[in-house]
Structures are given as structure tokens and as C-alpha cells.
Design a protein around this motif. Structure first.
Motif, short mmCIF file in Angstrom:
data_model
loop_
_atom_site.label_atom_id
_atom_site.label_comp_id
_atom_site.label_asym_id
_atom_site.label_seq_id
_atom_site.Cartn_x
_atom_site.Cartn_y
_atom_site.Cartn_z
N ALA A 56 1.00 -1.21 -0.25
CA ALA A 56 -0.17 -0.02 0.04
C ALA A 56 0.82 1.15 -0.04
CB ALA A 56 -0.70 -0.13 1.09
N LYS A 57 1.94 1.53 0.87
CA LYS A 57 2.83 2.47 0.76
C LYS A 57 3.41 2.56 -0.46
CE LYS A 57 3.92 2.95 5.71
NZ LYS A 57 5.08 2.78 6.71
N ASP A 58 3.96 1.69 -1.13
CA ASP A 58 4.69 1.70 -2.42
C ASP A 58 3.62 2.11 -3.50
OD1 ASP A 58 6.96 1.05 -1.35
OD2 ASP A 58 6.95 -1.38 -2.01
N LEU A 59 2.46 1.63 -3.52
CA LEU A 59 1.55 1.72 -4.45
C LEU A 59 1.08 3.59 -4.26
CD1 LEU A 59 -0.56 -1.19 -4.85
CD2 LEU A 59 0.92 -0.39 -6.49
N PHE A 60 0.95 3.93 -2.91
CA PHE A 60 0.63 5.29 -2.65
C PHE A 60 1.58 6.18 -3.36
CE2 PHE A 60 0.46 9.04 0.38
CZ PHE A 60 -0.71 9.60 -0.12
N ALA A 61 2.99 5.95 -2.98
CA ALA A 61 3.82 6.70 -3.55
C ALA A 61 3.66 6.85 -5.00
CB ALA A 61 5.27 6.30 -3.12
N LYS A 62 3.50 5.81 -5.60
CA LYS A 62 3.49 5.83 -7.20
C LYS A 62 2.07 6.79 -7.46
CE LYS A 62 5.77 1.65 -8.15
NZ LYS A 62 5.71 0.28 -8.54
N ALA A 63 0.83 6.52 -6.78
CA ALA A 63 -0.35 7.09 -7.04
C ALA A 63 -0.07 8.54 -6.82
CB ALA A 63 -1.30 6.49 -6.26
N GLN A 64 0.68 8.99 -6.00
CA GLN A 64 0.77 10.35 -5.57
C GLN A 64 1.33 11.13 -6.83
OE1 GLN A 64 3.16 10.51 -1.88
NE2 GLN A 64 1.87 12.05 -1.40
N SER A 65 2.62 10.75 -7.46
CA SER A 65 3.04 11.19 -8.65
C SER A 65 1.92 11.44 -9.87
CB SER A 65 4.33 10.55 -8.97
OG SER A 65 4.06 9.37 -9.42
N ILE A 66 1.42 10.24 -10.08
CA ILE A 66 0.28 10.26 -10.94
C ILE A 66 -0.72 11.37 -10.81
CG2 ILE A 66 -1.60 8.91 -12.19
CD1 ILE A 66 0.29 6.40 -11.73
N VAL A 67 -1.22 11.25 -9.39
CA VAL A 67 -2.50 12.41 -9.31
C VAL A 67 -1.82 13.84 -9.40
CG1 VAL A 67 -3.56 13.35 -7.06
CG2 VAL A 67 -3.47 10.93 -7.76
N ASP A 68 -0.54 14.02 -8.98
CA ASP A 68 -0.09 15.57 -9.19
C ASP A 68 0.40 15.81 -10.77
OD1 ASP A 68 0.47 15.88 -6.53
OD2 ASP A 68 2.31 15.19 -6.18
N THR A 69 0.54 14.69 -11.49
CA THR A 69 1.06 15.22 -12.90
C THR A 69 -0.79 15.54 -13.53
OG1 THR A 69 2.51 13.23 -12.84
CG2 THR A 69 1.56 14.15 -14.99
N ILE A 70 -1.46 14.63 -13.18
CA ILE A 70 -2.78 14.81 -13.65
C ILE A 70 -3.53 16.00 -13.33
CG2 ILE A 70 -5.34 13.98 -13.62
CD1 ILE A 70 -4.22 11.14 -14.31
N SER A 71 -3.18 16.63 -12.08
CA SER A 71 -3.75 17.78 -11.53
C SER A 71 -2.75 19.13 -12.41
CB SER A 71 -3.77 17.66 -10.39
OG SER A 71 -2.21 18.07 -9.82
N ALA A 82 -5.86 16.83 -4.51
CA ALA A 82 -5.46 16.93 -3.34
C ALA A 82 -6.36 16.17 -2.08
CB ALA A 82 -5.29 18.31 -2.80
N ARG A 83 -7.70 16.20 -2.40
CA ARG A 83 -8.78 15.58 -1.59
C ARG A 83 -8.30 14.04 -1.85
NH1 ARG A 83 -12.92 17.84 -3.83
NH2 ARG A 83 -13.30 16.01 -5.36
N ASP A 84 -8.08 13.71 -2.98
CA ASP A 84 -7.80 12.19 -3.33
C ASP A 84 -6.66 11.62 -2.50
OD1 ASP A 84 -10.41 11.89 -4.48
OD2 ASP A 84 -9.35 11.79 -6.36
N LEU A 88 -6.44 8.84 0.54
CA LEU A 88 -5.67 7.71 0.41
C LEU A 88 -4.50 7.66 1.39
CD1 LEU A 88 -5.00 7.24 -3.67
CD2 LEU A 88 -6.15 5.92 -2.23
N SER A 89 -4.07 8.65 1.85
CA SER A 89 -2.78 8.90 2.70
C SER A 89 -3.50 8.43 4.09
CB SER A 89 -2.44 10.34 2.90
OG SER A 89 -1.64 10.51 3.86
N ALA A 90 -4.84 9.00 4.35
CA ALA A 90 -5.32 8.69 5.80
C ALA A 90 -5.50 7.11 5.89
CB ALA A 90 -6.75 9.35 5.67
N LYS A 91 -6.15 6.51 4.65
CA LYS A 91 -6.17 4.99 4.60
C LYS A 91 -4.84 4.14 4.71
CE LYS A 91 -10.21 5.18 1.65
NZ LYS A 91 -11.04 4.70 0.19
N VAL A 92 -4.03 4.69 4.09
CA VAL A 92 -2.42 4.08 4.22
C VAL A 92 -2.21 4.31 5.91
CG1 VAL A 92 -0.25 3.91 3.76
CG2 VAL A 92 -2.13 4.11 1.88
N LYS A 93 -2.28 5.31 6.41
CA LYS A 93 -1.89 5.72 7.68
C LYS A 93 -2.75 4.75 8.78
CE LYS A 93 0.31 10.29 7.16
NZ LYS A 93 0.07 11.58 7.66
#
Length: 106
Positions: A56-71, A82-84, A88-93
Motif C-alpha cells: 500500500a505504501k509503495d503504490l501510494f507513492a506511485k499514485a501520488q506522482s500520477i495524481v500530481d501530474t494529472i492535476s 489534493a482531496r484524493d 488515500l494517505s489517511a487509509k494507508v496511515k
């Protein structure tokens, strides 16, 4: 009575025809990126539901960059991104906190 969609008219001006060609390409690119975004978010959520903290941590790190790119490209609004990311961060934590008390009791 079956009503069919009215047929789209082709633009007469060269600039209009070019705009249509560009729109098709942009639409395909945006659709692809939007799909990539949704897939990344779903993969993180699946890992969280499976209880796999490291994945989950690894996938979250990859998802963050994808989310930033798309925004940055303006496909989704920056506040949605930012909301998404926050959710996701709250779920991983939360997943990390569930695993932590088990080791803390020893």
C-alpha cells in the motif's frame, strides 16, 4: 419511434477542421491519463483492503506522482487531486496504525 442522434456537421473552415483533429488526439490522451489515475487509486485501495501495508505504501507513492501530474495538466482540478491524495494517505496511515499496536504490546 426511435430517435437517432443528429449527425455532426463537419467544420467548413480549415481552422475548424484542424481543431477537430486536435480535439480527437487530446481527448484520447486525457482519457488515457484519467484511466491511469483511477487505476492507481484503485490499486492503493485494494492493497489497503487486503491489509498489505508495504504494498500500500509503495503504490501510494506511485499514485501520488500520477495524481500530481494529472492535476498539473488540468485534467482534474487541483483540489480534487489534493482531496484524493489526502483520503488515500489517511487509509494507508490507518492501515499502518492497525499493524503497529500488535507489535507494541510485546
Amino acid at each position: 419511434m426511435a430517435t437517432a442522434k443528429p449527425k455532426k456537421k463537419n467544420p467548413r473552415l480549415a481552422s475548424g477542421r484542424k481543431r477537430v483533429r486536435q480535439d480527437v488526439k487530446l481527448n484520447a490522451a486525457n482519457t488515457s491519463l484519467r484511466s491511469k489515475y483511477r487505476t492507481a487509486v484503485k490499486n492503493v485501495e485494494k492493497a489497503v483492503l487486503a491489509g498489505d501495508k508495504d504494498k500500500a505504501k509503495d503504490l501510494f507513492a506511485k499514485a501520488q506522482s500520477i495524481v500530481d501530474t494529472i492535476s498539473d495538466k488540468g485534467i482534474f482540478h487541483k483540489n480534487k487531486a489534493a482531496r484524493d491524495k489526502s483520503r488515500l494517505s489517511a487509509k494507508v496511515k490507518a492501515l499502518a496504525l492497525k499493524a503497529a499496536p500488535e507489535t507494541a504490546t510485546a
